[in-house]
Design an enzyme around this catalytic site. Structure first.
Site, PDB file in Angstrom:
ATOM      1  N   SER A   1       0.810  -1.218   0.000  1.00 20.52           N
ATOM      2  CA  SER A   1       0.000   0.000   0.000  1.00 20.52           C
ATOM      3  C   SER A   1       0.840   1.264   0.000  1.00 20.52           C
ATOM      4  CB  SER A   1      -0.885  -0.009   1.247  1.00 20.52           C
ATOM      5  OG  SER A   1      -0.070  -0.300   2.372  1.00 20.52           O
TER       6      SER A   1
ATOM      7  N   THR B   1      -1.721   3.687   4.293  1.00 16.37           N
ATOM      8  CA  THR B   1      -0.836   4.821   4.101  1.00 16.37           C
ATOM      9  C   THR B   1       0.077   4.868   5.305  1.00 16.37           C
ATOM     10  OG1 THR B   1      -2.415   6.136   2.912  1.00 16.37           O
ATOM     11  CG2 THR B   1      -0.818   7.359   4.221  1.00 16.37           C
TER      12      THR B   1
ATOM     13  N   ARG C   1      -6.614   9.284 -10.173  1.00 13.67           N
ATOM     14  CA  ARG C   1      -7.201   9.636  -8.858  1.00 13.67           C
ATOM     15  C   ARG C   1      -6.101  10.023  -7.869  1.00 13.67           C
ATOM     16  NH1 ARG C   1      -6.646   7.589  -3.326  1.00 13.67           N
ATOM     17  NH2 ARG C   1      -8.658   7.740  -2.304  1.00 13.67           N
TER      18      ARG C   1
ATOM     19  N   GLY D   1      -5.609  10.903  -3.742  1.00 11.81           N
ATOM     20  CA  GLY D   1      -6.287  10.779  -2.450  1.00 11.81           C
ATOM     21  C   GLY D   1      -5.965  11.957  -1.539  1.00 11.81           C
ATOM     22  N   ASP D   2      -6.186  11.744  -0.266  1.00 10.01           N
ATOM     23  CA  ASP D   2      -5.944  12.798   0.731  1.00 10.01           C
ATOM     24  C   ASP D   2      -4.469  12.958   1.086  1.00 10.01           C
ATOM     25  OD1 ASP D   2      -6.145  10.150   1.826  1.00 10.01           O
ATOM     26  OD2 ASP D   2      -6.077  11.033   3.820  1.00 10.01           O
TER      27      ASP D   2
ATOM     28  N   GLY E   1      -6.991   5.847   5.536  1.00 16.19           N
ATOM     29  CA  GLY E   1      -8.333   5.394   5.199  1.00 16.19           C
ATOM     30  C   GLY E   1      -8.826   5.985   3.898  1.00 16.19           C
ATOM     31  N   LEU E   2     -10.117   6.042   3.753  1.00 14.15           N
ATOM     32  CA  LEU E   2     -10.712   6.461   2.480  1.00 14.15           C
ATOM     33  C   LEU E   2     -10.481   7.958   2.254  1.00 14.15           C
ATOM     34  CD1 LEU E   2     -12.398   5.241   0.131  1.00 14.15           C
ATOM     35  CD2 LEU E   2     -14.384   6.287   1.230  1.00 14.15           C
ATOM     36  N   GLY E   3      -9.559   8.245   1.343  1.00 12.42           N
ATOM     37  CA  GLY E   3      -9.110   9.620   1.139  1.00 12.42           C
ATOM     38  C   GLY E   3     -10.227  10.572   0.760  1.00 12.42           C
TER      39      GLY E   3
HETATM   40  C1  SD4 Z   1      -5.975   7.294  -0.027  1.00 13.46           C
HETATM   41  N1  SD4 Z   1      -5.765   7.631   2.347  1.00 13.46           N
HETATM   42  O1  SD4 Z   1      -5.348   7.331  -1.062  1.00 13.46           O
HETATM   43  C2  SD4 Z   1      -5.235   6.940   1.213  1.00 13.46           C
HETATM   44  C3  SD4 Z   1      -5.329   5.490   1.331  1.00 13.46           C
HETATM   45  C4  SD4 Z   1      -4.810   4.970   2.540  1.00 13.46           C
HETATM   46  O2  SD4 Z   1      -4.421   4.630   4.629  1.00 13.46           O
HETATM   47  O3  SD4 Z   1      -4.169   4.156   2.611  1.00 13.46           O
HETATM   48  N2  SD4 Z   1      -4.982   5.305   3.646  1.00 13.46           N
HETATM   49  O4  SD4 Z   1      -7.193   7.461   0.050  1.00 13.46           O
END
Ligand code: SD4
Length: 336
Positions: A89, A191, A219, A221-222, A243-245
C-alpha cells in the site's frame, strides 16, 4: 530480508528488547483504554500509522539519535515501507490502479509550515524524498503527474518499475470482476503517516502511499493534500489520516483535528470528534459500505492518540521511556 524481519532482528539487538516489544503488543488494548487521558511522553516522540510504522519509527529514531534533522528522519523512516515490496500500500510493491499502474502520493511538512508534496507520481520508489525536494528546492507546494516525474528525474531520482509480480497478480485477479469496493482495513488503508515531536518540542510530519487499490487512473487521495492527509501547526499539534481519502478530503480532516486541539481538545478528543463528524456526514453516503478513516495526532505537550471509524486501526509509537510499540486506536462503530 524483509523490512519486518530486519526490524525484528535490529530490535532484538538494539535498544528495545523483543520481549518488551511483544509485551507492549499485548498491552496495547489496555493502553488504548487510557488513550483519552494519556500522560504526555517525554520528547522526542515518533508516531506512525499501522504496523509497518514500527520499522519506520525504528529508522526515524535511529536517524534522530544520529543528529539528523526531523524531516530527514521522516524521509528515511517512511522510506522503509516505501522500499518494501511486501508493504502493498506504499511505494514499491503498492497495489496499482485499475489500469495496472502504481501511482504514488506523498507530502511532508515542517515546523515553519513549509511543505512539499507530490501526487499521481509514477516510477519513483521514494515519493516522500521527492516531496522534500519540492519543499527545499522549489517555490511551490505540490507537483503532480508527469511534471512531478520530470522534476524527480532532474533531481537525480531513478525511474523504475514499481509493479511487482505479486501486485500484478492481484490486479489481474481484481480485473476478473472489476468491482470497486475497497476492502475495509485492507484495500483502503495502510498509508504511512509519521508525526515527530522532536527534542526541542517542534513538530513535523510526512505521509506516503500508493493510495486506494483499483482507483481510477489519475485519482489523487488525501495523502498528498496538506490539510487533508496531513497537517500541523507548530504552536498546537500535528495530525495525519489514513483510510478512504475521499472522505478525508471532503472534511479537511487533519486540519480540523489540529484546529480542535488549538481550541483546547486533547489529541484523543480531537481525533474522535472529527471521526464522528466524518461518520455522521457519510451515514447515508454511497461510500459508507467501505468507509474507514483513522487519525493519529500529537500535541506540543507530547500527548498523542489515534481514533478511527471502525476497529482494526493501530499505530506505532516510539519514545525513550517506553520504546517502540503498537497501540490500538479508539473507534466509533463496532462493525469491522
Ligand atoms: C488514499 N488515504 O489514497 C489513502 C489510502 C490509505 O491509509 O491508505 N490510507 O485514500
Amino acid at each position: 530480508m524483509s523490512s519486518r524481519r530486519k526490524f525484528i532482528k535490529n530490535t532484538a539487538l538494539g535498544t528495545v528488547g523483543l520481549s518488551a516489544l511483544v509485551s507492549s503488543f499485548s498491552a496495547s488494548a489496555e493502553a488504548n483504554k487510557n488513550t483519552s487521558k494519556a500522560k504526555p511522553v517525554k520528547k522526542p516522540l515518533v508516531i506512525s500509522t499501522w504496523r509497518h510504522g514500527l520499522a519506520a519509527n525504528e529508522e526515524a529514531w535511529k536517524q534522530l539519535n544520529n543528529g539528523a534533522a526531523p524531516l530527514d528522519a521522516i524521509v528515511a523512516g517512511v522510506g522503509v515501507p516505501e522500499a518494501d515490496p511486501d508493504v502493498r500500500s506504499v511505494g514499491y510493491g503498492g497495489l496499482p490502479d485499475r489500469e495496472g499502474k502504481v501511482t504514488l502520493d506523498a507530502c511532508i511538512m515542517d515546523k515553519n509550515s513549509d511543505c512539499g508534496s507530490v501526487s499521481f507520481l509514477q516510477g519513483i520508489k521514494h515519493p516522500i524524498a521527492v516531496a522534500k525536494k519540492v519543499l527545499d528546492e522549489t517555490p511551490h507546494v505540490m507537483l503532480t503527474g508527469k511534471g512531478a516525474l520530470q522534476f524527480a528525474l532532474e533531481k537525480g531520482f531513478k525511474e523504475e518499475n514499481l509493479l511487482t509480480e505479486k501486485s500484478k497478480e492481484s490486479w489481474k485477479k481484481w480485473l476478473e470482476k472489476s468491482k470497486y469496493q475497497p476492502v475495509i482495513n485492507i484495500e483502503n488503508h495502510d498509508t504511512i503517516s509519521m508525526l515527530v515531536l522532536d527534542e526541542e518540542g517542534n513538530l513535523s510530519g510526512g505521509c506516503t502511499t500508493s493510495g486506494a487499490a483499483w482507483k481510477l487512473h489519475g485519482r489523487v487521495g488525501d495523502s498528498p493534500i496538506i490539510g487533508a492527509g496531513l497537517f500541523l501547526d507548530n504552536e498546537v499539534g500535528a495530525a495525519a489520516a489514513t483510510g478512504l481519502g475521499e472522505a478525508v478530503i471532503r472534511t479537511a480532516g487533519s486540519a480540523m483535528v489540529v484546529e480542535l486541539m488549538r481550541q483546547g481538545k486533547s489529541p484523543y478528543e480531537a481525533c474522535k470528534e472529527i471521526v464522528e463528524r466524518i461518520y455522521n456526514k457519510h451515514k447515508n453516503h454511497k461510500d459508507m459500505a467501505y468507509l474507514q478513516v483513522g487519525f493519529i495526532a500529537v500535541n506540543k505537550k507530547g500527548e498523542y492518540a489515534g481514533y478511527s471509524i471502525r476497529p482494526g486501526f493501530n499505530y506505532a509509537v516510539y519514545d525513550k521511556e517506553n520504546g517502540n510499540r503498537m497501540e490500538d486506536a479508539g473507534f466509533k462503530i463496532k462493525k469491522k
